[in-house]
Design a protein around this motif. Structure first.
Motif, PDB file in Angstrom:
ATOM      1  N   VAL A 162       0.831  -1.215   0.000  1.00  0.00           N
ATOM      2  CA  VAL A 162       0.000   0.000   0.000  1.00  0.00           C
ATOM      3  C   VAL A 162       0.864   1.263   0.000  1.00  0.00           C
ATOM      4  O   VAL A 162       0.444   2.303  -0.513  1.00  0.00           O
ATOM      5  N   LYS A 163       2.073   1.158   0.534  1.00  0.00           N
ATOM      6  CA  LYS A 163       2.948   2.332   0.522  1.00  0.00           C
ATOM      7  C   LYS A 163       3.436   2.667  -0.885  1.00  0.00           C
ATOM      8  O   LYS A 163       3.801   3.811  -1.168  1.00  0.00           O
ATOM      9  N   LYS A 164       3.408   1.688  -1.768  1.00  0.00           N
ATOM     10  CA  LYS A 164       3.750   1.959  -3.160  1.00  0.00           C
ATOM     11  C   LYS A 164       2.780   2.956  -3.780  1.00  0.00           C
ATOM     12  O   LYS A 164       3.102   3.648  -4.743  1.00  0.00           O
ATOM     13  N   TYR A 165       1.567   2.982  -3.222  1.00  0.00           N
ATOM     14  CA  TYR A 165       0.538   3.907  -3.713  1.00  0.00           C
ATOM     15  C   TYR A 165       0.524   5.227  -2.931  1.00  0.00           C
ATOM     16  O   TYR A 165      -0.343   6.064  -3.149  1.00  0.00           O
ATOM     17  N   GLY A 166       1.470   5.388  -2.002  1.00  0.00           N
ATOM     18  CA  GLY A 166       1.555   6.630  -1.244  1.00  0.00           C
ATOM     19  C   GLY A 166       0.677   6.672  -0.012  1.00  0.00           C
ATOM     20  O   GLY A 166       0.545   7.728   0.624  1.00  0.00           O
ATOM     21  N   CYS A 167       0.052   5.547   0.350  1.00  0.00           N
ATOM     22  CA  CYS A 167      -0.800   5.508   1.544  1.00  0.00           C
ATOM     23  C   CYS A 167       0.067   5.520   2.803  1.00  0.00           C
ATOM     24  O   CYS A 167       1.164   4.967   2.824  1.00  0.00           O
ATOM     25  N   MET A 168      -0.460   6.141   3.859  1.00  0.00           N
ATOM     26  CA  MET A 168       0.187   6.088   5.167  1.00  0.00           C
ATOM     27  C   MET A 168      -0.433   4.965   5.986  1.00  0.00           C
ATOM     28  O   MET A 168      -1.581   4.583   5.782  1.00  0.00           O
ATOM     29  N   ILE A 169       0.354   4.432   6.924  1.00  0.00           N
ATOM     30  CA  ILE A 169      -0.070   3.280   7.727  1.00  0.00           C
ATOM     31  C   ILE A 169       0.143   3.581   9.202  1.00  0.00           C
ATOM     32  O   ILE A 169       1.178   4.104   9.597  1.00  0.00           O
ATOM     33  N   GLY A 170      -0.860   3.214  10.003  1.00  0.00           N
ATOM     34  CA  GLY A 170      -0.725   3.356  11.445  1.00  0.00           C
ATOM     35  C   GLY A 170      -1.222   2.120  12.163  1.00  0.00           C
ATOM     36  O   GLY A 170      -1.856   1.243  11.579  1.00  0.00           O
ATOM     37  N   VAL A 171      -0.928   2.058  13.459  1.00  0.00           N
ATOM     38  CA  VAL A 171      -1.421   0.982  14.318  1.00  0.00           C
ATOM     39  C   VAL A 171      -2.492   1.573  15.221  1.00  0.00           C
ATOM     40  O   VAL A 171      -2.249   2.545  15.933  1.00  0.00           O
ATOM     41  N   ASP A 172      -3.683   0.973  15.189  1.00  0.00           N
ATOM     42  CA  ASP A 172      -4.816   1.462  15.977  1.00  0.00           C
ATOM     43  C   ASP A 172      -4.880   0.709  17.307  1.00  0.00           C
ATOM     44  O   ASP A 172      -4.327  -0.390  17.450  1.00  0.00           O
TER      45      ASP A 172
END
Length: 537
Positions: free
Chosen positions: A437-447
């Motif tokens: 998903v980071k290849k698409y520029g999305c940011m990721i977090g832990v909820d």
């Protein structure tokens, strides 16, 4: 012959016959001698009925030559599901080769047409008596009576006092030590049950892979005494490892206890309650409202299916603000069910049901679609929750990636929040998902970080951008020193590794001031705004 026929009164049969006149004549006879009958017009319908009612069906009578699926094909598929089910075939042919094929696939007996009803009833009784002495009622591994025997023994018994003993996380034992060692452990566990619960007073059953039943045969046994014995057994099991070859295997159990005609059903339900409440032994009582819960579950399954068809799920958006400026940085997309009256219903009422009914994977696609609509129309940054089950599901993951591919020009405004409170068994799958998903520029977090056991080491191994601190640590942070210390630790740790931090459940000015003082980067909660609809943004 009388004894053979007399046992038919308590059985349920599946009868498959394509010839209508013969079907009706035979069924009229069977209705008078058996408890319940499921009737099929062909093999395909017979298979579907068996798949749906297999726990109830005791015996199958089937024609061989039928449309859609013949009797022998149906039998083969049924034997794959339950190799021990008694089956009688009715046929107009006496071809030896034909009948040998029927025997090879597990048919017990056959009767030639035209059917002699007296002989059919006799054969049915003989078949049941034969199977009662064999696999139908015996677990091959432990040689204990099985679930079929349990259900037969407790039918219409209002005095049943039963415990359901569940070995916790038995699948992990198979994964760690192998299935052969797991099987041996089950044999040893059965022996320990026999050692604790005397065969002169109790009867022990193996009901499922990791579930055993203990039923009192002495009606004078008191519930409290039985419960104390179960507690003692649970403690003994926990304190002493089971030796399998060179392995010392530690196990724990959860035990549910119930009384009355529905004891088996209630023990299954109370096991779930006990695990949710982290209790080792629990006794069912009427306050659990099992029937009401089941009815509510069924109602919600239907609602969820209709909602997916009729687009009744909507995303509501709660703002997440910069702690210093209080300006909106992004919105979290939160699932809502839109009821008939137009009101938005919280997922607390239906999300667990959706997961158990295998409907949840469709919901994440709805949420992502809604999120992209907001991003495109109003240029707002949006965060969407994604579960570990979503990540490891090949089908769901493919759909997520297809959505990202179709919306490449907007994906830099999308963020994913991985639920840390769920058990993550495969970190490599999560790592791969983050890369994709980071290849698409999305940011990721832990909820939900900080809910229960939280693994700081996990954060360092995942290429994430932010950590959302669980509301249980924020809710009373202005009053509780311990929570301040924990949140401060998470904040400092996150800054060391370059993660932003988000505090949820910020519901008052006092909580906001404390969160801001600690140095949390972003805030979310009713102090700023409730979740709002697309139109309200």
């Amino acid at each position: 012959m009388v004894n053979n026929i007399s046992i038919l009164k308590n059985i349920t049969i599946l009868y498959a016959e394509d010839e209508e006149a013969l079907r009706e004549i035979t069924l009229n006879i069977l209705v008078g001698f058996t408890k319940k009958q499921y009737v099929a017009k062909d093999g395909l319908e017979g298979l579907e009925l068996f798949e749906k009612y297999q726990d109830q069906i005791d015996l199958i009578i089937t024609d061989v030559n039928m449309p859609n699926m013949n009797g022998l094909e149906m039998i083969k598929k049924i034997k794959e599901i339950n190799p021990n089910i008694p089956i009688i075939v009715t046929t107009a042919f006496s071809n030896t080769e034909y009948l040998l094929e029927a025997i090879d696939i597990g048919v017990d007996k056959y009767i030639l047409k035209p059917i002699d009803m007296k002989k059919l009833l006799q054969i049915m009784g003989q078949s049941l008596l034969y199977h009662e002495l064999k696999d139908l009622y015996i677990d091959k591994l432990t040689n204990l009576p099985n679930r079929n025997k349990l259900k037969k023994d407790i039918t219409d018994n209002n005095d049943t006092l039963m415990a359901l003993v569940n070995i916790d996380k038995f699948s992990n034992i198979n994964d760690l030590y192998g299935e052969s060692n797991g099987d041996e452990l089950l044999v040893q566990f059965a022996l320990q049950l026999k050692s604790m619960f005397s065969s002169t007073i109790y009867k022990i059953y193996r009901i499922e892979a990791d579930k055993f039943g203990v039923v009192t045969q002495d009606t004078s046994i008191q519930l409290d005494d039985f419960r104390n014995m179960c507690i003692e057994f649970a403690h003994d099991i926990e304190a002493n490892s089971i030796q399998i070859a060179e392995h010392e295997i530690d196990i724990n159990v959860t035990i549910g206890i119930a009384t009355g005609a529905d004891a088996y059903k209630f023990t299954q339900r109370v096991i779930t309650y006990a695990k949710n409440k982290l209790e080792q032994v629990m006794v069912y009582d009427d306050s659990f409202n099992i029937q009401e819960d089941i009815e509510e579950n069924i109602k919600w399954v239907k609602k969820i299916k209709n909602a997916l068809k009729e687009s009744k799920f909507r995303a509501y958006y709660q703002p997440i603000v910069n702690s210093q400026t209080q300006t909106v940085y992004k919105y979290e997309a939160l699932l809502r069910y839109i009821d008939e009256d137009g009101s938005a219903v919280s997922p607390m009422l239906f999300l667990d049901i959706a997961k158990k009914a295998k409907l949840y994977p469709k919901i994440i696609i709805v949420m992502l679609t809604e999120a992209f609509e907001l991003i495109k129309a109003k240029q707002k940054r949006v965060a969407v929750n994604i579960s570990f089950d979503d990540i490891i599901s090949i089908k769901t993951r493919q759909k997520v990636m297809q959505l990202l591919e179709n919306n490449q020009e907007h994906t830099s405004m999308l963020e994913f929040e991985i639920l840390e409170s769920e058990q993550i068994d495969d970190f490599n799958a999560v790592i791969d998902f983050i890369k994709d998903v980071k290849k698409y520029g999305c940011m990721i977090g832990v909820d939900d970080f900080g809910a229960g056991y939280s693994n700081f080491n996990m954060l360092t191994n995942l290429n994430i951008d932010f950590v959302k601190i669980d509301g249980s640590l924020i809710r009373d942070i202005d009053k509780k020193q311990n929570q301040q210390i924990i949140v401060n630790t998470i904040s400092r740790f996150s800054k060391e590794f370059g993660f932003n931090t988000v505090a949820e459940f910020v519901s008052s000015e006092e909580i906001y001031n404390k969160v801001k003082e600690i140095g949390i980067d972003y805030c979310q909660g009713y102090y700023f705004d409730k979740p709002i609809s697309y139109e309200e943004i």
